[in-house]
Design an enzyme around this catalytic site. Structure first.
Site, PDB file in Angstrom:
ATOM      1  N   ASP A 100       0.827  -1.209   0.000  1.00 33.82           N
ATOM      2  CA  ASP A 100       0.000   0.000   0.000  1.00 33.82           C
ATOM      3  C   ASP A 100       0.856   1.252   0.000  1.00 33.82           C
ATOM      4  O   ASP A 100       0.653   2.158  -0.813  1.00 33.82           O
ATOM      5  CB  ASP A 100      -0.919   0.027   1.229  1.00 33.82           C
ATOM      6  CG  ASP A 100      -2.101  -0.917   1.104  1.00 33.82           C
ATOM      7  OD1 ASP A 100      -2.238  -1.556   0.039  1.00 33.82           O
ATOM      8  OD2 ASP A 100      -2.890  -1.010   2.057  1.00 33.82           O
TER       9      ASP A 100
ATOM     10  N   ASP B 127      -0.270  -0.122   5.881  1.00 35.80           N
ATOM     11  CA  ASP B 127      -1.352  -0.854   5.224  1.00 35.80           C
ATOM     12  C   ASP B 127      -2.674  -0.204   5.616  1.00 35.80           C
ATOM     13  O   ASP B 127      -2.957  -0.028   6.808  1.00 35.80           O
ATOM     14  CB  ASP B 127      -1.321  -2.323   5.658  1.00 35.80           C
ATOM     15  CG  ASP B 127      -2.185  -3.188   4.757  1.00 35.80           C
ATOM     16  OD1 ASP B 127      -1.911  -3.248   3.554  1.00 35.80           O
ATOM     17  OD2 ASP B 127      -3.138  -3.818   5.268  1.00 35.80           O
TER      18      ASP B 127
ATOM     19  N   LYS C 239      -6.733  -0.027   5.920  1.00 32.74           N
ATOM     20  CA  LYS C 239      -7.910  -0.883   6.009  1.00 32.74           C
ATOM     21  C   LYS C 239      -9.121  -0.042   6.398  1.00 32.74           C
ATOM     22  O   LYS C 239      -8.975   1.031   6.989  1.00 32.74           O
ATOM     23  CB  LYS C 239      -7.691  -2.002   7.026  1.00 32.74           C
ATOM     24  CG  LYS C 239      -6.556  -2.945   6.642  1.00 32.74           C
ATOM     25  CD  LYS C 239      -6.549  -4.203   7.478  1.00 32.74           C
ATOM     26  CE  LYS C 239      -5.400  -5.115   7.075  1.00 32.74           C
ATOM     27  NZ  LYS C 239      -5.508  -5.576   5.678  1.00 32.74           N
TER      28      LYS C 239
END
Length: 234
Positions: free
Chosen positions: A132, A145, A147
């Site tokens: 990412d 990352d 989410k």
């Protein structure tokens, strides 16, 4: 632009799927299993049971609806973060706005963006993935990352394999970009939740080493199973 962009060379590897597993193909045409494919294939039985029980509890149709909605919002939010980190000035899609607003407290602490949605390969351990973000968070170079969730996770245990996934990405980034002096040993999972500031689960070098060791075991298990399957087929 509130942060510096100093990008590493970007590699967008071709992703292919075969029998439900995802692989990345490098510039030479060599194919490597993705981090998520390895983690899914070696998922602990209790995690498999929990997913199976959840689908039975809510019903297959509702489970598919929830999973589909989560996937779409995650994709939309990821794409907007990607454009923002690359310096593009565009409006946020309505579907991503609640999550984008949640991320503002984190984004203001990001600087020195090095990689956004980049494919990386670890040739020694034979796996690949798409990262990412590689950037500095509060001054510390790391892998991040992104989410999305409808409610807070509350603890790192509820992230399941996400920390192991980050350790895998760190290892691949370090090897793939070693000639650029990259050596990452911090990582973070950022969970955007509507109506509140995003949760940041931060992993220091000691924690990352533990997850890296777990990742190496999962890789070994993956190839051991693959070898057993081939032997059974013969």
């Amino acid at each position: 632009m509130p942060f510096n962009i100093n990008l590493l060379p970007h590699h967008h590897a071709k992703a292919v799927r075969e029998y439900g597993k995802q692989y990345y193909v490098d510039a030479k045409g060599d194919r490597f299993p993705s981090v998520t494919t390895i983690l899914n294939a070696t998922k602990p039985q209790e995690d498999r049971d929990a997913l199976f029980n959840w689908r039975n509890r809510v019903g297959v149709e509702e489970a598919n609806r929830i999973s589909g909605a989560a996937s779409r919002r995650g994709t939309s939010t990821h794409k907007h973060i990607q454009r923002y980190l690359l310096g593009e000035d565009i409006s946020c899609p309505d579907a991503a706005k609640p999550y984008w607003e949640s991320l503002q407290s984190v984004l203001q602490d990001i600087n020195e963006v090095r990689l956004v949605e980049g494919s990386v390969f670890h040739y020694d351990l034979t796996y690949a993935g798409r990262v990412d973000c590689v950037a500095s968070y509060k001054g510390v170079p790391c892998v991040l990352d992104w989410k999305t969730a409808d409610k807070p996770k509350g603890s790192a245990e509820r992230l399941h394999d996400a920390p192991i996934q980050l350790a895998a990405y760190c290892g691949a980034v370090n090897q793939f970009y070693q000639e650029y002096g990259i050596q990452l040993n911090h990582a973070g999972v950022v969970v955007a939740v509507p109506g509140m500031q995003a949760e940041v689960f931060w992993f220091d070098p000691d924690k990352m080493m533990v997850y890296w060791q777990q990742w190496q075991k999962r890789i070994a298990e993956f190839w051991q199973r693959r070898g057993a399957s081939k032997n059974d087929a013969n």
